[in-house]
Design an enzyme around this catalytic site. Structure first.
Site, PDB file in Angstrom:
ATOM      1  CE1 TYR A  72      -4.249   1.718   0.612  1.00  0.00           C
ATOM      2  CE2 TYR A  72      -2.714   3.354   1.472  1.00  0.00           C
ATOM      3  CZ  TYR A  72      -3.981   3.018   1.004  1.00  0.00           C
ATOM      4  OH  TYR A  72      -4.949   3.979   0.924  1.00  0.00           O
ATOM      5  CG  PHE A 124      -6.871  16.688 -24.499  1.00  0.00           C
ATOM      6  CD1 PHE A 124      -6.962  16.203 -25.799  1.00  0.00           C
ATOM      7  CD2 PHE A 124      -7.315  15.887 -23.467  1.00  0.00           C
ATOM      8  CE1 PHE A 124      -7.481  14.939 -26.048  1.00  0.00           C
ATOM      9  CE2 PHE A 124      -7.837  14.624 -23.709  1.00  0.00           C
ATOM     10  CZ  PHE A 124      -7.923  14.154 -25.002  1.00  0.00           C
ATOM     11  CG  ASP A 125     -11.472  16.086 -25.045  1.00  0.00           C
ATOM     12  OD1 ASP A 125     -10.356  15.753 -24.626  1.00  0.00           O
ATOM     13  OD2 ASP A 125     -12.286  15.264 -25.492  1.00  0.00           O
ATOM     14  CG  ASP A 214      -1.957  18.118 -21.456  1.00  0.00           C
ATOM     15  OD1 ASP A 214      -1.615  16.953 -21.186  1.00  0.00           O
ATOM     16  OD2 ASP A 214      -3.105  18.412 -21.853  1.00  0.00           O
ATOM     17  CB  ALA A 216      -0.521  12.993 -23.503  1.00  0.00           C
ATOM     18  CE  LYS A 257      -3.914   9.983 -24.671  1.00  0.00           C
ATOM     19  NZ  LYS A 257      -4.022  11.219 -23.995  1.00  0.00           N
ATOM     20  CG  HIS A 449     -16.830  14.000 -27.276  1.00  0.00           C
ATOM     21  ND1 HIS A 449     -16.730  14.927 -26.265  1.00  0.00           N
ATOM     22  CD2 HIS A 449     -15.752  13.205 -27.170  1.00  0.00           C
ATOM     23  CE1 HIS A 449     -15.615  14.697 -25.597  1.00  0.00           C
ATOM     24  NE2 HIS A 449     -15.001  13.660 -26.117  1.00  0.00           N
TER      25      HIS A 449
HETATM   26  C1  LIG Z   1      -5.189  11.989 -23.376  1.00  0.00           C
HETATM   27  C2  LIG Z   1      -4.857  13.346 -23.003  1.00  0.00           C
HETATM   28  C3  LIG Z   1      -5.253  13.878 -21.770  1.00  0.00           C
HETATM   29  C4  LIG Z   1      -6.130  13.132 -20.797  1.00  0.00           C
HETATM   30  O1  LIG Z   1      -5.582  11.935 -20.407  1.00  0.00           O
HETATM   31  P1  LIG Z   1      -6.456  10.631 -20.069  1.00  0.00           P
HETATM   32  O2  LIG Z   1      -5.422   9.633 -19.721  1.00  0.00           O
HETATM   33  O3  LIG Z   1      -7.246  10.269 -21.290  1.00  0.00           O
HETATM   34  O4  LIG Z   1      -7.343  10.958 -18.933  1.00  0.00           O
HETATM   35  C5  LIG Z   1      -4.856  15.167 -21.477  1.00  0.00           C
HETATM   36  N1  LIG Z   1      -4.139  15.892 -22.341  1.00  0.00           N
HETATM   37  C6  LIG Z   1      -3.748  15.408 -23.534  1.00  0.00           C
HETATM   38  C7  LIG Z   1      -2.944  16.256 -24.453  1.00  0.00           C
HETATM   39  C8  LIG Z   1      -4.103  14.134 -23.911  1.00  0.00           C
HETATM   40  O5  LIG Z   1      -3.740  13.676 -25.117  1.00  0.00           O
END
Ligand SMILES: *Cc1c(COP(=O)(O)O)cnc(C)c1O
Length: 457
Positions: A72, A124-125, A214, A216, A257, A449
């Protein structure tokens, strides 16, 4: 004769996929409310819905799964992940989270309050969702070139420094930090140059603001810097990654990613104080600070994935496959976002189906057509995704109506890419006959969406 290019790995395990008839697909997509998210994966032949969490782990990652430490607190897996983050990205502090949006949720709980403004490059969304959910506002400062799909610009993810300074001048008090998304997903998987990152840092320092990456697809961004930015040709990916992150105070990561795992994420930062504050929310939302929503084995695979995902040979294989599909489409005269992005090919639905009104969701119409044609699942990055304005509740129509074909990492062969390309050529040849788009019959109040239901107009 020069040897042709080939993958830097071989296949050790396979998963059968199933073809279907057009008639079957017509029934399935109708039952799914013409929303590709609502299809069963078994109803899809080639799944290019997303490259998120859909990659194939390596033999080394699977071996790491076997030796995960499920304690844990204070698990060795936590320290493996900590060391990989320090080694590759250069951040001393981090918090594991179950995925990228969870990282946003935790970090933004500390940093964003109502009325705040967060400038960045095409947020990003989920990022935008977490900003707007807190009654704050995301302001897009991406360079104008990004919105012309025909323009060949090496760094379409770049922040327009003039736009950024104007926002900072006007709203300095409301801005807790600047976000730079590397690569920029929403503008087509387009990279940000090292020079641009350095300039954003300078401007942030001038106004005393934090910078969040951000991250990813940070490794894909580094690959593009190596291939396209002057003076970076001879640098290793790892060196470029370190130079990129020197310009950030903190990062959020969707490890689904570029860390090539099926689930996972994290926040990393330089500030111990920020780590302490974020830990409170991490414990509430995700889990104790040494696992934060991840199992030990998953943290192990993530740590290994960070190394593999930032190897040049792997990145070259991956990005060349995306380019292979993009080039095929271009050869057929199909309008795509240029240059081809890192993780996906983006079709310009406004140019593909110009006779269809935007109110009938051009990109969604194209995505449904592709599914019907060949059982290939892409995704709409257009008006459905852009959602309604939170205040006026009016539909937002973004500058670009795109249909994205995201390529999972190490999953499909170029034969699959050929099927996708020919399916799209067939649709392109009969595009004038596509006369009916879609109308919404159900939508959720936010991030519609994913669950929206549609019917033919
Ligand atoms: C995928 C993504 C996110 C969100 O990540 P999740 O793992 O899907 O929650 C945030 N920012 C970018 C640029 C992404 O491609």
């Amino acid at each position: 004769m020069e040897l042709p290019f080939a993958e830097s790995y071989k296949i050790k395990m396979v998963e059968p996929i199933r073809k279907s008839s057009r008639q079957e697909r017509e029934t399935w997509i109708r039952e799914a409310g013409y929303n590709l998210f609502r299809l069963k994966s078994t109803q899809v032949f080639i799944d290019l819905l997303t490259d998120s969490g859909t990659g194939a782990m390596s033999d080394k990652q699977w071996s790491e799964m076997m030796i995960g430490d499920e304690s844990y607190a204070g698990a060795t897996s936590y320290f493996k992940m900590k060391n990989a983050i320090l080694d590759i990205l250069g951040f001393e502090y981090f918090l594991p989270t179950h995925q990228g949006r969870a990282a946003e949720n935790v970090l933004f709980s500390v940093l964003i309050k109502e009325g705040d403004i967060i400038p960045g490059n095409s947020h990003f969304d989920t990022t935008k969702g977490h900003i707007e959910f807190r009654r704050a506002q995301a302001i897009d400062c991406t360079i104008d070139e990004a919105f012309d799909t025909t323009l060949d610009h090496p760094f379409k993810g770049n922040i327009d420094l003039g736009k950024l300074e104007a926002v900072l001048n006007e709203h300095s008090d409301e801005i807790p930090f600047i976000i730079v998304t590397v690569t920029c997903n929403s503008s087509g998987g387009q990279p940000v140059s090292l020079e641009n990152l350095k300039m954003v840092r300078q401007i942030a320092d001038k106004y005393g603001k934090l910078v969040l990456f951000d991250s990813a697809r940070f490794a894909e961004n580094a690959y593009f810097i190596k291939m396209r930015e002057k003076g970076c040709e001879d640098k290793s990916i790892r060196t470029i990654v370190r130079e990129m992150f020197e310009n950030a105070d903190m990062m959020t990561m969707s490890a689904k990613k570029d860390a090539i795992v099926n689930m996972g994420g994290f926040i990393a930062m330089r500030s111990k104080e920020l780590h302490t504050k974020a830990s409170v929310f991490n414990i509430m939302f995700e889990g104790y600070i040494t696992y934060g929503g991840m199992s030990g084995r998953d943290m192990n695979a993530l740590a290994q994935g960070l190394y593999e995902g930032s190897e040049f040979e792997y990145l070259e294989t991956r990005i060349r496959q995306v380019e292979y599909l993009g080039k095929k489409l271009m050869d057929f005269g199909i309008p795509v976002q240029q240059p081809i992005g890192g993780h996906a090919v983006f079709l310009d639905a406004k140019r593909f189906l110009p006779h269809l009104p935007k109110e009938e969701f051009q990109a969604q119409t194209l995505a449904v057509e592709l599914y019907l044609e060949a059982g290939v699942r892409g995704v709409e990055i257009g008006a459905l995704l852009a959602d309604r304005d939170p205040i006026t509740r009016k539909n937002r129509y973004p500058a670009l109506e795109l249909m994205r074909l995201a390529i999972p990492r190490r999953v499909y062969t170029n034969n699959h890419m050929d099927v996708v390309a020919v399916a799209l050529k067939n649709i392109y040849d009969r595009r004038d006959a596509i006369r009916r788009g879609f109308k919404i019959i159900y939508e959720a109040p936010i991030m519609r969406h994913f669950t929206v239901a549609l019917d033919l107009v």
